[in-house]
Design a protein around this motif. Structure first.
Motif, PDB file in Angstrom:
ATOM      1  N   PHE B  65     -24.616  21.148  49.921  1.00 20.77           N
ATOM      2  CA  PHE B  65     -23.616  20.864  50.266  1.00 20.77           C
ATOM      3  C   PHE B  65     -22.510  20.442  49.004  1.00 20.77           C
ATOM      4  O   PHE B  65     -21.887  19.426  49.223  1.00 20.77           O
ATOM      5  CB  PHE B  65     -23.812  19.585  51.397  1.00 20.77           C
ATOM      6  CG  PHE B  65     -24.784  19.529  52.283  1.00 20.77           C
ATOM      7  CD1 PHE B  65     -24.199  20.268  53.838  1.00 20.77           C
ATOM      8  CD2 PHE B  65     -25.894  19.420  52.120  1.00 20.77           C
ATOM      9  CE1 PHE B  65     -25.118  20.268  54.589  1.00 20.77           C
ATOM     10  CE2 PHE B  65     -27.036  19.311  53.021  1.00 20.77           C
ATOM     11  CZ  PHE B  65     -26.423  19.993  54.328  1.00 20.77           C
ATOM     12  N   GLY B  66     -22.645  21.278  48.070  1.00 17.79           N
ATOM     13  CA  GLY B  66     -21.682  20.935  47.067  1.00 17.79           C
ATOM     14  C   GLY B  66     -22.242  20.068  45.767  1.00 17.79           C
ATOM     15  O   GLY B  66     -21.499  19.763  45.128  1.00 17.79           O
ATOM     16  N   GLU B  67     -23.383  19.531  46.229  1.00 14.56           N
ATOM     17  CA  GLU B  67     -23.767  18.470  45.324  1.00 14.56           C
ATOM     18  C   GLU B  67     -24.891  19.068  44.514  1.00 14.56           C
ATOM     19  O   GLU B  67     -25.702  19.680  44.895  1.00 14.56           O
ATOM     20  CB  GLU B  67     -24.385  17.158  45.915  1.00 14.56           C
ATOM     21  CG  GLU B  67     -23.430  16.591  47.125  1.00 14.56           C
ATOM     22  CD  GLU B  67     -22.370  15.558  46.395  1.00 14.56           C
ATOM     23  OE1 GLU B  67     -22.108  15.786  45.141  1.00 14.56           O
ATOM     24  OE2 GLU B  67     -21.713  15.156  47.137  1.00 14.56           O
ATOM     25  N   SER B  68     -25.099  18.521  43.055  1.00  8.88           N
ATOM     26  CA  SER B  68     -26.079  19.128  42.183  1.00  8.88           C
ATOM     27  C   SER B  68     -26.675  17.935  41.228  1.00  8.88           C
ATOM     28  O   SER B  68     -27.689  18.303  40.639  1.00  8.88           O
ATOM     29  CB  SER B  68     -25.421  20.279  41.444  1.00  8.88           C
ATOM     30  OG  SER B  68     -24.199  19.822  40.667  1.00  8.88           O
ATOM     31  N   GLY B  69     -26.092  16.752  41.338  1.00 12.74           N
ATOM     32  CA  GLY B  69     -26.578  15.773  40.605  1.00 12.74           C
ATOM     33  C   GLY B  69     -27.905  15.339  41.200  1.00 12.74           C
ATOM     34  O   GLY B  69     -28.132  15.619  42.211  1.00 12.74           O
TER      35      GLY B  69
END
Lengths: 255, 305
Positions: B65-69
């Protein structure tokens, strides 16, 4: 976090091994109290307790076996079985950090361990008091002794739960966890004592370990310093193995 | 809103000496049904495990969902429903109790969702029957129900039709299609039954020995797998006019090299060749072409079609 704990508690209350342990320990305590009631030591009987408080004391000294065996079984069927069922995946992918997932699980397990550790002495003292009267202790105040040993039972159970929980996280399999934990607890005292002949420092380590605390905490004449040592050792054991459990679970790949 | 629910960049996973995933860059668009095709041991489950946080990558990145942390990925997984490998169920509990654990874990209010989800997968009548007494098909449905509880935006399903009878397979397919079309759930589904994926997926990823060989849309795949007549004549423009006028079809494509791919009249090739010959066209090539998904896949992974 509270959601995770509520879910783990729900699992624990539906865990058949916990119920089985509770029923077996309850039945054993009832039988023990009835034996004491009907088997008078003044009349050639083998049972020595003559009051509820003495039954509490004698059942606490037998409790170390219940803690070691009972907690090993519970860890195997409450923690390790989740790897075999694959249900650990559901927790790991639930959107909570692994630390929170395992803390919730170990907390529920610890509470289960406390229940297991308390049933046998609690039923003994209640039933024993009903049949024989509560009685009194010659060398200590009843209230102080009961409060102290009640608290220490919980603390020692938490420490042992932390160690056994750590084994369960490492071993992934109910059978391995139950087998390894029981063998470990039954031989570790002897191994350390034997090894301390060659490495004397081990004797000191053993004396300040939860392995020694579980043997001493029910003593009627436990000194204040020994009590505080027992509290600190149990709390430290609980914390260290909880942290080890978290560290192991954070690195664990779920197959 | 992010266009992709899952993207991986150069994702690699090594188990001791074995390379399970090798430099995989995969893209799953929001709203798609992504069919993940590969043989057993190709790396499908490994990728799913990495995406869902069950295993850790050796190198590369995952974006959900666009998050990678790290923390953001954990949080993003709350928006996913997951059923990977064998159904992850508590065997001593009923279907309802299995869902109740999940409801408590996710903090889903009320019991209404459990009832609705059980109805959705057709397990509303299982009552006090324990999951260990379920058939494999029922276990698969229950695992899907667990994945669906809490209205996920992204479903990750590894071989969800394993153990289902033919009717169950059709029902599962219809259910997944409905979830995708009506609710907009994005689905990543793996299967080695290609005909089944072909009826469901809108996008495909072909993985072999840990490497993602190709990603393609349903249209692209159909174009590649579609049956057609390959025609090469001296004047493609005139041939096109003949096909439109004499055979009343526009189902053809004229490729840059002048070759025509005709997708109709496959049953009557002589009518086509006759019409072209009557128009005075010199036919240099005339042959039926195309392949099934299975043979395309086999060819793609280097086997014999």
């Amino acid at each position: 976090m509270s959601n995770l704990f509520r879910s783990e508690w729900y699992k624990l209350t539906r865990n058949r091994s916990l119920w089985l342990l509770c029923i077996v320990l309850f039945a054993a305590a009832v039988v023990n109290a009835l034996f004491v009631y009907y088997d008078n030591s003044n009349d050639g009987g083998a049972m020595s307790a003559s009051s509820g408080i003495e039954l509490w004391m004698s059942s606490l000294s037998a409790n170390q076996y219940i803690i070691k065996i009972g907690l090993s079984i519970l860890a195997g069927f409450f923690i390790s079985s989740e790897y075999a069922n694959g249900t650990i995946k559901r927790a790991v992918t639930s959107g909570f950090s692994r630390s929170k997932v395992i803390v919730a699980k170990l907390t529920a397990y610890m509470l289960g361990a406390m229940i297991v550790a308390l049933i046998f002495p609690a039923v003994n003292v209640v039933l024993g008091s009903a049949l024989l009267g509560f009685g009194s202790l010659p060398d200590a105040s009843n209230a102080e002794y009961v409060v102290r040993t009640f608290g220490m039972t919980l603390l020692v159970a938490a420490a042992y739960a932390s160690i056994t929980g750590f084994f369960a996280i490492l071993l992934n399999d109910s059978g391995k966890t139950v087998g390894f934990s029981i063998v470990f607890y039954f031989f570790i005292d002897g191994i350390i004592i034997m090894a301390s002949k060659y490495i004397p420092a081990l004797k000191t380590v053993y004396e300040y370990s939860v392995l020694q605390v579980v043997l001493d905490y029910a003593n009627e004449t436990l000194s204040s310093s020994k009590l505080w040592t027992g509290i600190i050792v149990s709390a430290a054991t609980w914390a260290v193995f909880l942290l080890l459990g978290i560290a192991a679970f954070r690195r664990k790949e779920i197959k | 809103m992010n266009e992709y629910v899952l993207r991986t960049r150069r994702l690699t996973k090594k188990y001791k000496n074995q390379l399970a995933l090798d430099d995989v860059s995969l893209n799953i668009r929001r709203g798609s049904i992504y069919g993940f095709i590969g043989q057993n041991g190709a790396g499908k489950s490994t990728l799913m495990k990495l995406a869902t946080g069950m295993a850790f990558p050796t190198s590369g990145t995952i974006e959900l969902f666009g998050e990678s942390g790290e923390k953001e990925l954990v949080r993003a997984r709350r928006r996913m429903g997951i059923a990977i490998e064998q159904p992850a169920l508590f065997p001593q509990l009923t279907a309802k109790e299995n869902l109740e654990i999940h409801r408590l874990q996710r903090g889903i209010p009320g019991m209404e969702g459990i009832k609705k989800t059980l109805e959705l997968v057709g397990l509303e009548g299982t009552g006090m029957k324990k999951a260990r007494n379920f058939s494999l098909g029922m276990k698969q449905r229950l695992a899907l129900a667990v994945a669906l509880l809490g209205d996920p935006e992204f479903l990750v399903l590894d071989e969800p039709t394993n153990g289902l009878d033919p009717v169950g397979v059709v029902e599962m397919r219809d259910l997944l299609r409905r979830l995708n079309r009506e609710i907009g759930i994005t689905i990543l589904i793996s299967s080695h039954i290609l005909s089944e994926l072909h009826l469901l997926a809108t996008h495909y990823g072909i993985i072999h020995k840990g490497r993602l060989l190709e990603e393609l849309t349903l249209d692209e795949l159909q174009r590649k797998c579609r049956q057609y007549i390959r025609i090469k004549v001296d004047s493609p423009q005139r041939a096109a006019a003949v096909l439109e006028r004499e055979l009343a079809t526009t189902e053809f494509e004229v490729l840059p090299d002048g070759t025509i791919q005709l997708f109709e009249h496959l049953e009557h090739p002589s009518r086509v060749s006759g019409a072209l010959a009557e128009a005075g066209l010199a036919i240099e090539q005339f042959m039926p072409m195309g392949e099934a998904l299975e043979s395309y896949f086999t060819k793609r992974i280097g086997g014999e079609a």
